[in-house]
Structures are given as structure tokens and as C-alpha cells.
Design a protein around this motif. Sequence first.
Motif, PDB file in Angstrom:
ATOM      1  N   ALA A  38       0.859  -1.185   0.000  1.00 62.30           N
ATOM      2  CA  ALA A  38       0.000   0.000   0.000  1.00 62.30           C
ATOM      3  C   ALA A  38       0.890   1.228   0.000  1.00 62.30           C
ATOM      4  CB  ALA A  38      -0.895   0.008   1.240  1.00 62.30           C
ATOM      5  N   GLY A  39       0.454   2.259  -0.687  1.00 63.22           N
ATOM      6  CA  GLY A  39       1.078   3.575  -0.547  1.00 63.22           C
ATOM      7  C   GLY A  39       2.419   3.765  -1.217  1.00 63.22           C
ATOM      8  N   THR A  40       2.882   2.812  -2.002  1.00 66.75           N
ATOM      9  CA  THR A  40       4.179   2.984  -2.687  1.00 66.75           C
ATOM     10  C   THR A  40       4.246   2.160  -3.968  1.00 66.75           C
ATOM     11  OG1 THR A  40       6.560   2.602  -2.542  1.00 66.75           O
ATOM     12  CG2 THR A  40       5.183   1.184  -1.201  1.00 66.75           C
ATOM     13  N   ASP A  41       4.970   2.708  -4.948  1.00 67.15           N
ATOM     14  CA  ASP A  41       5.155   1.997  -6.216  1.00 67.15           C
ATOM     15  C   ASP A  41       6.392   1.095  -6.205  1.00 67.15           C
ATOM     16  OD1 ASP A  41       2.990   3.055  -7.764  1.00 67.15           O
ATOM     17  OD2 ASP A  41       4.076   4.963  -7.883  1.00 67.15           O
ATOM     18  N   VAL A  42       7.202   1.232  -5.182  1.00 68.08           N
ATOM     19  CA  VAL A  42       8.524   0.591  -5.187  1.00 68.08           C
ATOM     20  C   VAL A  42       8.477  -0.887  -5.577  1.00 68.08           C
ATOM     21  CG1 VAL A  42      10.444  -0.135  -3.695  1.00 68.08           C
ATOM     22  CG2 VAL A  42       9.613   2.209  -3.598  1.00 68.08           C
ATOM     23  N   ALA A  43       7.536  -1.627  -4.967  1.00 67.19           N
ATOM     24  CA  ALA A  43       7.558  -3.082  -5.134  1.00 67.19           C
ATOM     25  C   ALA A  43       6.442  -3.606  -6.036  1.00 67.19           C
ATOM     26  CB  ALA A  43       7.475  -3.755  -3.771  1.00 67.19           C
ATOM     27  N   VAL A  44       5.811  -2.720  -6.797  1.00 63.37           N
ATOM     28  CA  VAL A  44       4.647  -3.154  -7.578  1.00 63.37           C
ATOM     29  C   VAL A  44       5.040  -4.167  -8.664  1.00 63.37           C
ATOM     30  CG1 VAL A  44       2.843  -2.348  -9.164  1.00 63.37           C
ATOM     31  CG2 VAL A  44       3.202  -1.164  -7.003  1.00 63.37           C
ATOM     32  N   ILE A  45       6.206  -3.985  -9.274  1.00 66.43           N
ATOM     33  CA  ILE A  45       6.650  -4.947 -10.298  1.00 66.43           C
ATOM     34  C   ILE A  45       6.839  -6.324  -9.664  1.00 66.43           C
ATOM     35  CG2 ILE A  45       8.611  -5.571 -11.773  1.00 66.43           C
ATOM     36  CD1 ILE A  45       8.736  -2.776 -12.750  1.00 66.43           C
ATOM     37  N   THR A  46       7.373  -6.350  -8.454  1.00 68.21           N
ATOM     38  CA  THR A  46       7.577  -7.625  -7.749  1.00 68.21           C
ATOM     39  C   THR A  46       6.229  -8.296  -7.480  1.00 68.21           C
ATOM     40  OG1 THR A  46       9.585  -6.777  -6.737  1.00 68.21           O
ATOM     41  CG2 THR A  46       8.524  -8.656  -5.644  1.00 68.21           C
ATOM     42  N   ILE A  47       5.232  -7.506  -7.110  1.00 65.89           N
ATOM     43  CA  ILE A  47       3.897  -8.080  -6.880  1.00 65.89           C
ATOM     44  C   ILE A  47       3.398  -8.737  -8.165  1.00 65.89           C
ATOM     45  CG2 ILE A  47       1.464  -7.512  -6.383  1.00 65.89           C
ATOM     46  CD1 ILE A  47       2.505  -5.446  -4.386  1.00 65.89           C
ATOM     47  N   GLY A  48       3.578  -8.039  -9.291  1.00 66.08           N
ATOM     48  CA  GLY A  48       3.148  -8.590 -10.582  1.00 66.08           C
ATOM     49  C   GLY A  48       3.853  -9.911 -10.877  1.00 66.08           C
ATOM     50  N   LYS A  49       5.160  -9.941 -10.642  1.00 65.69           N
ATOM     51  CA  LYS A  49       5.947 -11.145 -10.920  1.00 65.69           C
ATOM     52  C   LYS A  49       5.450 -12.334 -10.069  1.00 65.69           C
ATOM     53  CE  LYS A  49       9.555 -13.335 -12.565  1.00 65.69           C
ATOM     54  NZ  LYS A  49       9.705 -13.568 -14.006  1.00 65.69           N
ATOM     55  N   VAL A  50       5.298 -12.072  -8.755  1.00 68.93           N
ATOM     56  CA  VAL A  50       4.902 -13.153  -7.840  1.00 68.93           C
ATOM     57  C   VAL A  50       3.471 -13.614  -8.153  1.00 68.93           C
ATOM     58  CG1 VAL A  50       4.517 -13.749  -5.404  1.00 68.93           C
ATOM     59  CG2 VAL A  50       6.500 -12.363  -6.048  1.00 68.93           C
ATOM     60  N   CYS A  51       2.588 -12.676  -8.432  1.00 64.21           N
ATOM     61  CA  CYS A  51       1.201 -13.057  -8.759  1.00 64.21           C
ATOM     62  C   CYS A  51       1.147 -13.916 -10.024  1.00 64.21           C
ATOM     63  CB  CYS A  51       0.326 -11.812  -8.936  1.00 64.21           C
ATOM     64  SG  CYS A  51      -0.077 -11.025  -7.375  1.00 64.21           S
ATOM     65  N   ASP A  52       1.893 -13.525 -11.043  1.00 62.64           N
ATOM     66  CA  ASP A  52       1.908 -14.308 -12.284  1.00 62.64           C
ATOM     67  C   ASP A  52       2.452 -15.712 -12.033  1.00 62.64           C
ATOM     68  OD1 ASP A  52       0.909 -12.230 -13.735  1.00 62.64           O
ATOM     69  OD2 ASP A  52       2.576 -12.100 -15.165  1.00 62.64           O
ATOM     70  N   GLU A  53       3.601 -15.783 -11.381  1.00 67.39           N
ATOM     71  CA  GLU A  53       4.287 -17.071 -11.207  1.00 67.39           C
ATOM     72  C   GLU A  53       3.514 -18.026 -10.297  1.00 67.39           C
ATOM     73  OE1 GLU A  53       7.272 -18.173 -12.497  1.00 67.39           O
ATOM     74  OE2 GLU A  53       7.485 -16.377 -13.739  1.00 67.39           O
ATOM     75  N   LEU A  54       2.885 -17.482  -9.263  1.00 67.78           N
ATOM     76  CA  LEU A  54       2.196 -18.350  -8.294  1.00 67.78           C
ATOM     77  C   LEU A  54       0.683 -18.341  -8.492  1.00 67.78           C
ATOM     78  CD1 LEU A  54       4.253 -17.660  -5.024  1.00 67.78           C
ATOM     79  CD2 LEU A  54       4.679 -19.287  -6.863  1.00 67.78           C
ATOM     80  N   ASN A  55       0.269 -17.672  -9.590  1.00 73.24           N
ATOM     81  CA  ASN A  55      -1.154 -17.655  -9.909  1.00 73.24           C
ATOM     82  C   ASN A  55      -1.994 -17.077  -8.756  1.00 73.24           C
ATOM     83  OD1 ASN A  55      -3.157 -18.028 -11.689  1.00 73.24           O
ATOM     84  ND2 ASN A  55      -3.443 -20.225 -11.286  1.00 73.24           N
ATOM     85  N   LEU A  56      -1.528 -15.965  -8.219  1.00 70.44           N
ATOM     86  CA  LEU A  56      -2.243 -15.303  -7.122  1.00 70.44           C
ATOM     87  C   LEU A  56      -3.073 -14.146  -7.671  1.00 70.44           C
ATOM     88  CD1 LEU A  56       0.696 -15.211  -4.540  1.00 70.44           C
ATOM     89  CD2 LEU A  56      -1.246 -16.803  -4.591  1.00 70.44           C
ATOM     90  N   CYS A  57      -3.981 -13.663  -6.838  1.00 68.33           N
ATOM     91  CA  CYS A  57      -4.877 -12.594  -7.267  1.00 68.33           C
ATOM     92  C   CYS A  57      -4.178 -11.243  -7.110  1.00 68.33           C
ATOM     93  CB  CYS A  57      -6.162 -12.632  -6.435  1.00 68.33           C
ATOM     94  SG  CYS A  57      -7.411 -11.497  -7.041  1.00 68.33           S
ATOM     95  N   GLY A  58      -3.922 -10.580  -8.226  1.00 71.07           N
ATOM     96  CA  GLY A  58      -3.258  -9.283  -8.177  1.00 71.07           C
ATOM     97  C   GLY A  58      -2.894  -8.867  -9.577  1.00 71.07           C
ATOM     98  N   LEU A  59      -2.304  -7.706  -9.711  1.00 72.92           N
ATOM     99  CA  LEU A  59      -2.001  -7.208 -11.053  1.00 72.92           C
ATOM    100  C   LEU A  59      -0.940  -8.090 -11.722  1.00 72.92           C
ATOM    101  CD1 LEU A  59      -0.152  -3.762 -10.582  1.00 72.92           C
ATOM    102  CD2 LEU A  59       0.286  -5.874  -9.386  1.00 72.92           C
ATOM    103  N   SER A  60      -0.901  -8.068 -13.051  1.00 69.01           N
ATOM    104  CA  SER A  60       0.048  -8.906 -13.791  1.00 69.01           C
ATOM    105  C   SER A  60       1.406  -8.223 -13.869  1.00 69.01           C
ATOM    106  CB  SER A  60      -0.472  -9.159 -15.210  1.00 69.01           C
ATOM    107  OG  SER A  60      -0.482  -7.935 -15.927  1.00 69.01           O
TER     108      SER A  60
END
Length: 393
Positions: free
Chosen positions: A71-93
Motif C-alpha cells: 500500500a502507498g508505494t510503487d517501489v515493489a509493484v513490479i515484484t507483486i506482478g511477478k509473484v502473482c503471475d508465477e504463483l497464480n495469485l490474485c493481483g495485477l500482472s
Amino acid sequence: MKKIMILGAGIYQVPLIKTARKLGIYSIVVSIPGNYPGFELADKVYYENTTDYDKILEIAKEEQIDGVVTAGTDVAVITIGKVCDELNLCGLSFESAQIAANKLLMKSKYEEHGVRTAKFREIPLSADDVSYRVSDLSFPLIFKSVDSSGSRGIVRVDSEADFDAAIQNVKENTRSDYYIVEEFIEGEEFGAQAFVYRGEVTFILPHGDYVFKGDTGVPIGHFAPYELDASVIADAREQLTAAIHAMGLDNCAINADFILKDGKTYVLEIGGRSGATCLAELVSIYYDFDYYEKILQCALGENTVFECDSHAVPNASMLLMSSRDGTIREQTDKNPDNPNIYDVQFDHKPGDSVYKFHVGPHRIGHVITKGDTLKQAVDTLHEALKNIEIKVE
Ligand SMILES: Nc1ncnc2c1ncn2[C@@H]1O[C@H](COP(=O)(O)OP(=O)(O)O)[C@@H](O)[C@H]1O
Ligand SMILES: [Mg+2]
């Protein structure tokens, strides 16, 4: 027990960590080491750089997490996309996160999908024919690094004489070998919080921004509702919805920056996460639900319902700031009990050193108020601020 990985342990992730605890969700907090308040609230901590997505993915796999969020920062948003894609989790691509993190990719998507945004050109850093390349743009212009944030590498340029200095500034603030130049739009900045869930935009809440004028504008507070003509709001909603879909963002909170000119909303940029500076709280108060709860539920892949129709509670917020570098000697909230004061927060303890306010991370606390009307919320905010005494020496 479900496991959520929260990226970041700072002031803007603390409410997420606390809400996870309240909901009985096991929290794994990841951040570089430092004096961050989120560590002691977490069930488990990893001291890693949240932009190192291979490392974070490895931890996420080991821990068998059920979701990843910030929340509140862009710093780790790419990492969230990577982890969500790889582990098929709910979140941005991963792809949409990369678009959100690069101003050229983002603006190109807007252009492709007819989203209203300032006219722009891509320029190689090595180009020596910049005048020619921007000849069909009108002054003033704004030179922008594509991969920075917080107004770093962003320079307004009023004539060709300023090109070299602007390019130098961009160079110092980018890892890319190109930048963009766009037309400067003279207008009023505002923003919106929104959420996109299973392909649908579930709410859009435009808000006004209080801005501190330093070297560049720094948001220091917000208020909602932002009282504009219905037609202007409708246009802003249309542009934002189109921009979200153009970027391919889904299953994430949205933090949008706009400029309003002649009743028309221009999209400046959009992030795939909730806003900082009390913006998640603004959503919670306005709609009378716990926004952090919704963000966590969505990230965990649980059915998430946004009840946005029946409530519209006006509210306002402001950061607490120090007017000098020094050490906090005393901090007191002298406000009488008032149901319209939603939250007074001190970020530090007496003895902590603080900075003269210059940029967002220099904040030393915040005040959030609400009211039956926006005027009441704003008046209460100003009253409440007067009753807070922070001595810095
Ligand atoms: N085209 C534009 N016209 C006018 N002001 C702009 C324009 N682009 C950026 N700005 C100003 O610069 C600030 C930072 O630009 P932005 O693109 O949002 O980058 P950052 O990622 O650093 O926030 C904006 O909040 C706005 O004040
Ligand atoms: Mg911005």
C-alpha cells in the motif's frame, strides 16, 4: 491460517499489517533493514530488497503464501506482478505492473486506447536534435525521466535555452537510455482512488489534494468529495476507466493523478496500488468500510464486495510536519473528544530526530477528520491541527 506477504514495513504498510493481524491472517513482511515500524507488528520478517523479484519469488514459494500486496508505494509493484503471475495469485500482472512503472509504456498505452493525456514524444538520451523532435509540441514542455517517482527527473521547460539543463536533470534520475517530453498542461491537479476487481472498476472516488510547494509540489493532505460539476466527474471517471483497461490493470487498488483543464480531465499517471498520505483512510471513511480489509481480501483471492452506494462521508486529512531539523522533545494532542476527529497519529517518539519538511517521507504524523459536510470536515481539520503541539529542538 492464510498467509499474506506484505512488501514494505513503512508507515504506509503498517495499517495493512495491523489489519491482517485483526483478521487472523499470518503476515510475512519483507523490507530492507532499517528503522521501520512494520517489523515488530509482523508474524515473520524477511530483510530483503522488495525490488529483487527473483529473491522475493523464491521466498514466496518457500512460504507458500496465499497473496502478496503493498500500500502507498510503487517501489515493489513490479515484484507483486511477478509473484502473482508465477504463483497464480490474485493481483495485477507482471506486464501491467511494468507498464505502470514506465511513463513511456504507460503513455503509449493511453495514446493507443484514446485516453486523454498530454501530447508527448519519446527521445533517446543521446539525441542532439531535440528541438526538431519536439517541434510539433507547444511550450511550455515538461521533460521526464520514465522510471523515477516523486517528481525526480521531471523538469518544466519554457524555452529551448533550458533544454540542456533539463536533459542533465533527467540523466541524473533515470536508468533508461531514453526519456519523454510532453506538453505542460496548465490546470488544477487532483486525484482519484479506485479499485479494479475481476475486470470491473468497482469504485472511483475523486479527491482534492493539499499540496506543499517546495522544489516541486508534494501532496500533504486530501479531501473528499471533490466538488466538481457532474459532467466533469463523469468525464474523469470515463478517462480513468479507459486508462485502467488500457494498462491491463486488474485485481488491484488504483492511485490516479489528473490535471483538470477547461473541464476536461487529463490522465497524468496511474499506479496499481492504494495512495499514500491518508488516501486509503479517505476511502474507508467515505464508503464506511475498511479499505485495508478489502485490499487484503482481494490479494488473498477471497470474494471481495465493495458496498459503495449508500455512504458518502465527507473527510479531510493533513500531514504533521516539522518546520526545522531537530529532535522531538514533546508531542501532545490537546484536542477534546470529538467524534469528527477520526485519527491523530504521531509517527515518532520523543527523542527521535526529524527533518524540516521537504518531501513526503519527512512527515511526522497526520490528522484525519470527517463531517456531515465537507466544510465541517475541513473546519474540524484546521481546528484539530491547532490543538496539536509538537516541540522540535
Ligand atoms: N504534462 C504535465 N503538465 C503539467 N504538470 C505536469 C505534467 N506532467 C507532470 N506534471 C507535474 O509534475 C508532477 C510529477 O509528474 P508525474 O508524471 O506524476 O511524475 P512522478 O512519478 O514523479 O510523480 C505532477 O504531479 C505535476 O505536478
Ligand atoms: Mg505523480
